[in-house]
Every structure is written in structure tokens, then in C-alpha cells.
Scaffold this motif. Structure first.
Motif, PDB file in Angstrom:
ATOM      1  N   GLY A 271      -4.774  -0.749  -7.443  1.00 23.98           N
ATOM      2  CA  GLY A 271      -5.421  -1.781  -6.629  1.00 23.98           C
ATOM      3  C   GLY A 271      -6.395  -2.587  -7.466  1.00 23.98           C
ATOM      4  O   GLY A 271      -7.608  -2.405  -7.392  1.00 23.98           O
TER       5      GLY A 271
ATOM      6  N   ASP B  83      -6.689   6.295   0.258  1.00 22.49           N
ATOM      7  CA  ASP B  83      -7.767   5.741   1.081  1.00 22.49           C
ATOM      8  C   ASP B  83      -9.031   6.573   0.850  1.00 22.49           C
ATOM      9  O   ASP B  83      -9.426   7.394   1.670  1.00 22.49           O
TER      10      ASP B  83
ATOM     11  N   ASP C 175       0.813  -1.213   0.000  1.00 26.73           N
ATOM     12  CA  ASP C 175       0.000   0.000   0.000  1.00 26.73           C
ATOM     13  C   ASP C 175       0.846   1.264   0.000  1.00 26.73           C
ATOM     14  O   ASP C 175       0.323   2.364  -0.213  1.00 26.73           O
TER      15      ASP C 175
ATOM     16  N   MET D  56      -3.328   5.134  -6.809  1.00 28.42           N
ATOM     17  CA  MET D  56      -2.098   5.270  -6.033  1.00 28.42           C
ATOM     18  C   MET D  56      -1.373   6.511  -6.523  1.00 28.42           C
ATOM     19  O   MET D  56      -1.149   6.684  -7.725  1.00 28.42           O
TER      20      MET D  56
ATOM     21  N   THR E 102     -13.063  -1.792   2.648  1.00 22.72           N
ATOM     22  CA  THR E 102     -12.271  -2.275   3.777  1.00 22.72           C
ATOM     23  C   THR E 102     -13.190  -2.697   4.920  1.00 22.72           C
ATOM     24  O   THR E 102     -13.004  -3.763   5.532  1.00 22.72           O
TER      25      THR E 102
ATOM     26  N   ARG F   3       1.707   5.965  -2.325  1.00 22.51           N
ATOM     27  CA  ARG F   3       0.732   5.537  -1.324  1.00 22.51           C
ATOM     28  C   ARG F   3      -0.614   5.309  -1.985  1.00 22.51           C
ATOM     29  O   ARG F   3      -1.037   6.094  -2.825  1.00 22.51           O
ATOM     30  N   MET F   4      -1.255   4.211  -1.599  1.00 21.89           N
ATOM     31  CA  MET F   4      -2.612   3.954  -2.051  1.00 21.89           C
ATOM     32  C   MET F   4      -3.537   4.993  -1.421  1.00 21.89           C
ATOM     33  O   MET F   4      -3.430   5.297  -0.229  1.00 21.89           O
TER      34      MET F   4
ATOM     35  N   ARG G  53      -8.358  -7.468  -4.915  1.00 18.33           N
ATOM     36  CA  ARG G  53      -8.635  -7.327  -3.491  1.00 18.33           C
ATOM     37  C   ARG G  53      -9.731  -8.305  -3.098  1.00 18.33           C
ATOM     38  O   ARG G  53     -10.651  -8.552  -3.881  1.00 18.33           O
TER      39      ARG G  53
ATOM     40  N   ARG H 287     -12.770   3.098  -1.086  1.00 12.25           N
ATOM     41  CA  ARG H 287     -11.876   2.067  -0.551  1.00 12.25           C
ATOM     42  C   ARG H 287     -12.205   1.761   0.912  1.00 12.25           C
ATOM     43  O   ARG H 287     -12.147   0.602   1.346  1.00 12.25           O
TER      44      ARG H 287
END
Length: 502
Positions: A80, A116, A52, A97, A124, A113-114, A83, A120
């Protein structure tokens, strides 16, 4: 192949018919891709990022880094793809990203960095794919209350008025904290436009004025036109009903106008329902409509005139300008149909190792004040991801840099970095090695003359299994990179970026 993933389900999408993968095919996609990637290492460009977040210096491989090239290359792209045991079935679907490649006198370093996003975080919390994407509808769906519920922030980067923003044209711009690369809040340009789509290719003129469009596909098709001042304040926005409306990704500005080319890949509003039909699959190829050109006055943001051109499909433009008699000229990369989007960029996600569709080529468009319009192909072969010296935005330009290829069927079709002239076609170019997959290259000016500067672009080195970065003298591409460095890891292929000087 398992799970019903046949050649027909991979390559059976044809223009005029939506390319729809069945549930069994989607389930088998992740396994099919994994098997294919063993035989074709270049498919690593379409794999998910294996972490990530990343951080590492680039190891110099060849050449000398220009000492006055300092700043940050910001990039963005889908990373991504896999998943919760599921794989997206279109390249444009993956979670975004953001990348920061920092150039200092001491060397070059990379951070990523992915993002958020709200989308997302939903997934999660659910522990599953539950939000529809551009080209994939998961088996389980969380109700979507607005475009930003689906916003992957995965397409491009905008640095303007002290803000860094990740863009995804179906929803709002997303702020990013430069120091940490953390995702922030969605930008609200005005109370009436909260959540309204804000395109992924805004144009910033030399005085800092920002222009953009936003495409609202349903229930009433609307194009929104934005004018934002150099301080990041909304000056004017105007929603204009335009039907039928299709996939609108880019546009150009001139001294007095905004020009939008409407390809006949149009959305059927009654078909579009995110809980069972993706945004891509709600489109239909209608060549009978031709390409409709909308010319909007920049002062009023009202439509001033329309033009008609033969059918064609395009994503990306170079630039536009006006002659003294009111004639508008622009360049773009156009294909005869959207097959490379509906077919190739889906099939590769499930392990197909050939791009069989006809890809875009470099074209020049002329829009006469009396209504006549012309389009001419300016160079052989494939061309995509055009960029210009941004100091020329809206005015006559003589240099367009792009990725190119010979147009032959095969794997990744973009193997060259080239320089075009809108009047004369191909001027200069350099070919990447066979096992390298280059991404969009960004122009960084040096000096006062148009086109004088550097081209900076990442590439996947499939032979070494890592990502690298090249720096070219933009006026001497045929000489090859003046500097090349490598990261210790591979990264998924990205889409767009921008360079911000120190």
C-alpha cells in the motif's frame, strides 16, 4: 518534474547525511512515479496493489509441477504505497499485504489480502495519511503512543507453534487467520514485553526453539533477546543496553550463541522524533565506529564478548556455526555503506529508473575466541536475500541460496538466482530474462541431504504485466525452472516468506 521533485532531491542523499525529502518533493512524488512507470514497466513492482484482496489460480506456463510439493508459500511485503492522493517515499513504508500460494496435486493458486492493522485503521478513519512510517513523515500527524501505532506488518511471515504471524521489526508480531488472511491481534510474549519490538528474522532451530531480537532505539538504546519454546511460550527475554545502536535487521544463532552485527549506521536518539523526523532519517553513517559484533550466550542471554570489524552495512545473514575451538563462523550480504537504503530504495519510489549505489555482496565472517575477527568477500557481484536449508540452522551449512547480479549500475540489480558455499563461494546459478524482477526465493527440503529440495520464488514479468512463480531444483539451478506459472495480475514486489508443508 513538478512539485519541486528535482534530481537533487531524489538522489541527493549521501552517506553521513540524512536523505530528507521536502514537503513539495513528497507532494510531487506520486505524479513523477506515474510518468516514469509509463516509460519503465518494471516500476510496476513498486506500485501499489490495485486491490485490497486477490484470488486466482496460476496458469502453468512451462514444465511439470513436482507431485510431492504440497503446502503453502506464505509471503509478505509492502503493497500500500499510495493512499489518499499521497505516495510513500521509501519502499519499506507501504502497508503490508500477506500472500498465500497453495500447492496441491491439482495445481497452484494464489490468495492475498491487505492487512488491516491498527495503523491502517487510523488512516482509514482519518481519510488521510496521519501515521509516520520508516522513511516518510506525512504532513499531518496523529500522536503516536507506541511502536504498534506505526506497525505496518509488512516484512516477513512466521509460522510457529500453530500460529501464523506477520512481522515488522519495529513492533509486535501480528497474528493472521490462515483461512481468511484477516489480521488479528498483536502477540504479547509476556506482561513486561507488551508492545516491545520483535524482529522480522527470528530463527527456529530444528527442535522448534525460537530465538529473536528486538531493537528499541530511544530514549535508551536497548537490544532485547528472546527465547521461545516449541509451544510458543516465552522462556526468557533479556533487554541489554547497547549504545550507540543502529539499524539491526538480522542475526545468526549457533549451538551456543546469538551473534548480532552492529553496522555503524547509528541512530541519534535526540534526532528521532516520529512527528517530524522519520526513523530512517534519524540515523547517521559513522564509519569511524567500525562494525561492532555482539556475541550473546544462549543460556543466559547476556553478552559474552565483543569483536570489531571494518565498517560495512548489511541487512541479511545466511547462517552461523561454531568450530570445536569456539571459533564462530557466519555469512552475510554486506555493502560498503547504506546508500542503497538511503538513496536507491527512496529514489525508485519517485520514479528514478537506476540504482546507482553499491549493493551488498556475499561475505564470510570469522570470530576467534581471543577476540580477533576477519571478514572476506566470497563472490563477485551483488547478492541479497540469502536463505538456507533451515534444517541446518545454527550448525555447519554448505548451501546458501540468494538473488544476485553483476553489480553494474542500472535498474533492479538482482537478476540471478544462485547457490553459494560459505567456503568456496559461487557454485551454481541461473539468470532471469531481462524483463523479469525476481523476489526472494524460499527453500523447501526434499530428502535428507542438505540443499536437496526446491527453490520457490515469485517474479514480476514486466513484459506481460503480471506476476509469476518459478520452482527450481535447488541442486541444479543452471537447468532453469522445473515449473513456471503466471497469475492474471501484477503484484508489488514483496520481501520475505516461508513455506509450510501440508
Amino acid at each position: 518534474m513538478t512539485g519541486g521533485l528535482t534530481r537533487r532531491s531524489l538522489l541527493g542523499g549521501v552517506c553521513g547525511l540524512p536523505f530528507v525529502l521536502t514537503g513539495d518533493a513528497i507532494a510531487g512524488c506520486i505524479e513523477a512515479f506515474a510518468k516514469a512507470a509509463v516509460r519503465a514497466p518494471w516500476l510496476a513492482g513498486f506500485a501499489s496493489a490495485h486491490a485490497d484482496a486477490f484470488a486466482a489460480p496460476l496458469t502453468p506456463l512451462a514444465g511439470r509441477l513436482p507431485p510431492d510439493l504440497t503446502g503453502v508459500l506464505w509471503r509478505n511485503g509492502p503493497a500500500g504505497h499510495d493512499r489518499f492522493g499521497q505516495r510513500y517515499t521509501h519502499w519499506f513504508d507501504g502497508d503490508g499485504m500477506v500472500h498465500a500460494v497453495t500447492f496441491t496435486e491439482a495445481g497452484v493458486s494464489h490468495r492475498a489480502r491487505m492487512l488491516d492493522t491498527r495503523k491502517r485503521r487510523y488512516e482509514t478513519q482519518a481519510g488521510d495519511r496521519v501515521v509516520p512510517a520508516f522513511g516518510t513523515v506525512p504532513a499531518k500527524i496523529r500522536p503516536v503512543t507506541g511502536p504498534d501505532d506505526m506497525n505496518t506488518a509488512n516484512t516477513s511471515i512466521l509460522a510457529h507453534a500453530g500460529r501464523l504471524m506477520a512481522l515488522w521489526e519495529g513492533g509486535s508480531a501480528l497474528t493472521i487467520t490462515p483461512e481468511t488472511l484477516a489480521a488479528g491481534r498483536f502477540v504479547v510474549w509476556g506482561a513486561k514485553f507488551a508492545g516491545t519490538p520483535f524482529g522480522a528474522h527470528p530463527k527456529v532451530e530444528p527442535d522448534g526453539t525460537l530465538w529473536n531480537i528486538g531493537c528499541i532505539p530511544a530514549p535508551r538504546p536497548i537490544l532485547v533477546f528472546y527465547r521461545i519454546d516449541r509451544d510458543g511460550r516465552l522462556v526468557h527475554a533479556n533487554p541489554v543496553p547497547i549504545a550507540p545502536l543502529g539499524m539491526v535487521h538480522d542475526f545468526v544463532v549457533t549451538a551456543g550463541h546469538i551473534v548480532v552485527m552492529l553496522a555503524p549506521f547509528v541512530i541519534e536518539p535526540d534526532r528521532f522524533a516520529p512527528d517530524h523526523v522519520s526513523y530512517l532519517d534519524a540515523h547517521e553513517w559513522r564509519p569511524d565506529l567500525g562494525t561492532r559484533v555482539v556475541v550473546v550466550n544462549k543460556d543466559s542471554l547476556e553478552v559474552e564478548r565483543y569483536h570489531d570489524l571494518p565498517p560495512g552495512f548489511h541487512f541479511h545473514h545466511g547462517n552461523g556455526w561454531e568450530d570445536t575451538d569456539g571459533t564462530i563462523r557466519l555469512d552475510l550480504c554486506q555493502a560498503p555503506d547504506p546508500g542503497f537504503v538511503t538513496n536507491d530504495l527512496r529514489a525508485v519510489m519517485c520514479g528514478a529508473r537506476e540504482f546507482g549505489s553499491t549493493h551488498p555482496a556475499y561475505h564470510h565472517v570469522v570470530l576467534r575466541p581471543g577476540g580477533r575477527a576477519e571478514i572476506e568477500r566470497m563472490a563477485p557481484g551483488v547478492a541479497e536475500f540469502p536463505v538456507i536449508d533451515l534444517r541446518q540452522t545454527g550448525s555447519r551449512h554448505r548451501a546458501v541460496f540468494a538473488l544476485a547480479g553483476d553489480g553494474a549500475a542500472g535498474d533492479w540489480p538482482l537478476r540471478r538466482i544462485v547457490r553459494f558455499d560459505p567456503a568456496n563461494g559461487l557454485l551454481d546459478g541461473w539468470s532471469y530474462p531481462a524483463d523479469h524482477l525476481p523476489e526472494e526465493h524460499v527453500f523447501v527440503p526434499r530428502g535428507d541431504r542438505e540443499g536437496e529440495g526446491w527453490l520457490i520464488g515469485p517474479f514480476l514479468d514486466a513484459g506481460r504485466g503480471v506476476t509469476g512463480l518459478d520452482v527450481f531444483d535447488a541442486m541444479h539451478l543452471a537447468d532453469g525452472p522445473v515449473w513456471q506459472g503466471l497469475l492474471p495480475y501484477p503484484l508489488p514486489l514483496g520481501l520475505h516468506g516461508t513455506f509450510v508443508r501440508s
